[in-house]
Design a protein around this motif. Structure first.
Motif, short mmCIF file in Angstrom:
data_model
loop_
_atom_site.label_atom_id
_atom_site.label_comp_id
_atom_site.label_asym_id
_atom_site.label_seq_id
_atom_site.Cartn_x
_atom_site.Cartn_y
_atom_site.Cartn_z
N ASP A 51 -1.10 20.17 135.42
CA ASP A 51 -1.50 18.89 136.01
C ASP A 51 -0.81 17.73 135.28
OD1 ASP A 51 -3.31 17.28 137.80
OD2 ASP A 51 -4.03 16.57 135.86
N HIS A 52 -0.73 17.82 133.94
CA HIS A 52 -0.04 16.76 133.19
C HIS A 52 1.44 16.72 133.54
CE1 HIS A 52 2.06 14.89 129.77
NE2 HIS A 52 0.97 14.15 129.66
N ALA A 53 2.06 17.90 133.71
CA ALA A 53 3.49 17.96 133.99
C ALA A 53 3.82 17.67 135.45
CB ALA A 53 4.03 19.34 133.61
N GLY A 54 2.81 17.71 136.32
CA GLY A 54 3.06 17.46 137.73
C GLY A 54 3.73 18.62 138.44
N VAL A 55 3.46 19.84 137.97
CA VAL A 55 4.04 21.04 138.59
C VAL A 55 2.92 22.04 138.82
CG1 VAL A 55 6.30 20.70 137.52
CG2 VAL A 55 4.58 22.09 136.35
N SER A 56 3.22 23.12 139.53
CA SER A 56 2.23 24.16 139.74
C SER A 56 2.07 24.99 138.47
CB SER A 56 2.66 25.07 140.89
OG SER A 56 3.78 25.85 140.51
N PRO A 57 0.93 25.66 138.28
CA PRO A 57 0.76 26.53 137.11
C PRO A 57 1.86 27.59 137.01
CG PRO A 57 -1.36 26.13 138.14
CD PRO A 57 -0.33 25.53 139.06
N ARG A 58 2.26 28.14 138.12
CA ARG A 58 3.31 29.16 138.10
C ARG A 58 4.63 28.57 137.62
NH1 ARG A 58 5.04 33.09 143.20
NH2 ARG A 58 6.69 34.23 142.11
N THR A 59 4.97 27.38 138.12
CA THR A 59 6.22 26.72 137.69
C THR A 59 6.14 26.35 136.23
OG1 THR A 59 6.67 25.87 139.91
CG2 THR A 59 7.71 24.72 138.06
N LEU A 60 4.98 25.87 135.79
CA LEU A 60 4.83 25.50 134.38
C LEU A 60 5.08 26.71 133.48
CD1 LEU A 60 2.89 23.14 132.44
CD2 LEU A 60 2.13 25.47 132.00
N THR A 61 4.47 27.84 133.82
CA THR A 61 4.63 29.04 132.99
C THR A 61 6.09 29.47 132.93
OG1 THR A 61 2.39 29.78 133.53
CG2 THR A 61 3.92 31.44 132.72
N ARG A 62 6.77 29.41 134.08
CA ARG A 62 8.19 29.81 134.12
C ARG A 62 9.05 28.85 133.31
NH1 ARG A 62 12.11 27.90 137.19
NH2 ARG A 62 10.65 26.91 138.66
N LEU A 63 8.88 27.54 133.50
CA LEU A 63 9.69 26.57 132.78
C LEU A 63 9.39 26.59 131.28
CD1 LEU A 63 9.62 23.46 135.16
CD2 LEU A 63 11.53 25.01 134.74
N TRP A 64 8.11 26.76 130.94
CA TRP A 64 7.72 26.77 129.53
C TRP A 64 8.43 27.89 128.79
CZ3 TRP A 64 3.50 23.38 128.09
CH2 TRP A 64 3.23 23.38 126.71
N ARG A 65 8.40 29.09 129.38
CA ARG A 65 9.06 30.22 128.73
C ARG A 65 10.57 30.02 128.70
NH1 ARG A 65 7.65 35.21 127.18
NH2 ARG A 65 5.55 35.02 128.08
#
Length: 315
Positions: free
Chosen positions: A232-246
């Protein structure tokens, strides 16, 4: 604090950026015991990979007096350094002196036989060469650095910064290491098990980066930072966040947060008199029992024992 002698071994063709890392991090500071010397096969000068010469302050005999030896990368790494260099490194290794390599500096350490039978790392682009030239060495291409106690190796450039800060953290604790990281404007802690950032096939540039979200998370470690919360803070979906984070850090959001919380707890143990239970809450580790378990898993030591070891270093 007892003096800790750090010898940086500059072989012919040394990479200037690799050489600059330990000279910045182990340079004399008011709160560190490090005494830095740049040495080589000659006491006069060494030619760098950029073509300019570098004056040295000591010859190979200085390695015998070292507490830590740092070997930066060098250009012609497929050619073993002079036999005098190999002999000096072998002697230091047999004496139990701590030896760390940055990037292709691993080739010099390997040429002395000190990496035989060990799992090590180097820059991903030269990993095949290291295995070819030294078949008794196992190369892990997917980590930033590897700590084998007295023998440590790292990948290229920024991983060398991570390794040197790791050494400071081992010697003096997280608070001092973090102070140095802030001084040189570097990330205070990247775990050695993270993947090397440069891959064989460069990824497509991303329009979205999570750097701001990670900065925000560091300021809110005491909160319940779930993946949906971060997304929510990043403005992306949880799935996208997990992928980008890794993709950006080499680890999952959960592992990144755990490392950040442990690192923050270490700093508070060193710099405050807060109780373990209070620190656990401030760092988002929940309870004192959970913090103790996490410390045992990550550091092999209890928070109380850690405080006894390092609190005096942060004054």
């Amino acid at each position: 604090m007892n003096m800790h002698r750090v010898m940086v071994l500059a072989v012919d063709g040394v990479l200037p950026m690799d050489l600059g890392i330990p000279t910045q991090i182990f340079n004399a500071r008011p709160n560190t015991p490090y005494e830095l010397t740049v040495c080589g096969d000659t006491e006069e000068a060494v030619t760098t990979s950029a073509g300019f010469t570098l004056g040295l302050t000591a010859g190979l005999e200085a390695l015998a007096d070292a507490d830590t030896i740092i070997v930066p990368g060098f250009e012609d790494f497929r050619r073993a350094p002079h036999p005098r260099v190999r002999a000096a490194l072998k002697l230091a290794g047999r004496a139990g002196i701590r030896i760390a390599s940055i990037c292709t500096g691993a080739f010099a350490v390997a040429s002395a036989g000190l990496l035989d039978g060990r799992t090590v790392t180097t820059h991903w682009a030269s990993a095949d060469d290291l295995e070819e030239l030294y078949p008794r060495v196992r190369v892990d291409r997917n980590v930033l650095y590897i700590d084998n106690d007295t023998i440590l190796t790292s990948a290229g450039v920024t991983a060398g910064i991570d390794l040197c800060l790791h050494l400071v953290r081992k010697d003096l604790g997280a608070a001092v290491a973090n102070d140095i990281a802030r001084d040189i404007v570097a990330a205070p802690h990247r775990d050695g098990g993270q993947a090397q950032y440069i891959s064989r096939t460069l990824p497509t540039p991303q329009a979205t980066t999570l750097a701001d979200t990670r900065e925000w998370a560091l300021l809110h470690l005491e909160e319940d930072l779930t993946i949906p919360h971060l997304a929510d803070h990043a403005g992306v979906s949880p799935r996208t966040l997990t992928r980008l984070w890794r993709q950006e850090t080499g680890v999952s959001p959960h592992q990144w947060l755990l490392t950040a919380r442990i690192n923050r707890a270490r700093e508070l143990l060193e710099t405050t008199d807060l109780q373990v239970e209070q620190i656990a809450i401030r760092c988002g580790l929940g309870s004192g029992a959970n913090m103790r378990a996490r410390f045992r898993d990550a550091l092999g030591i209890t928070p109380t024992a850690y405080r006894r070891t390092f609190q005096h270093q942060a004054v």
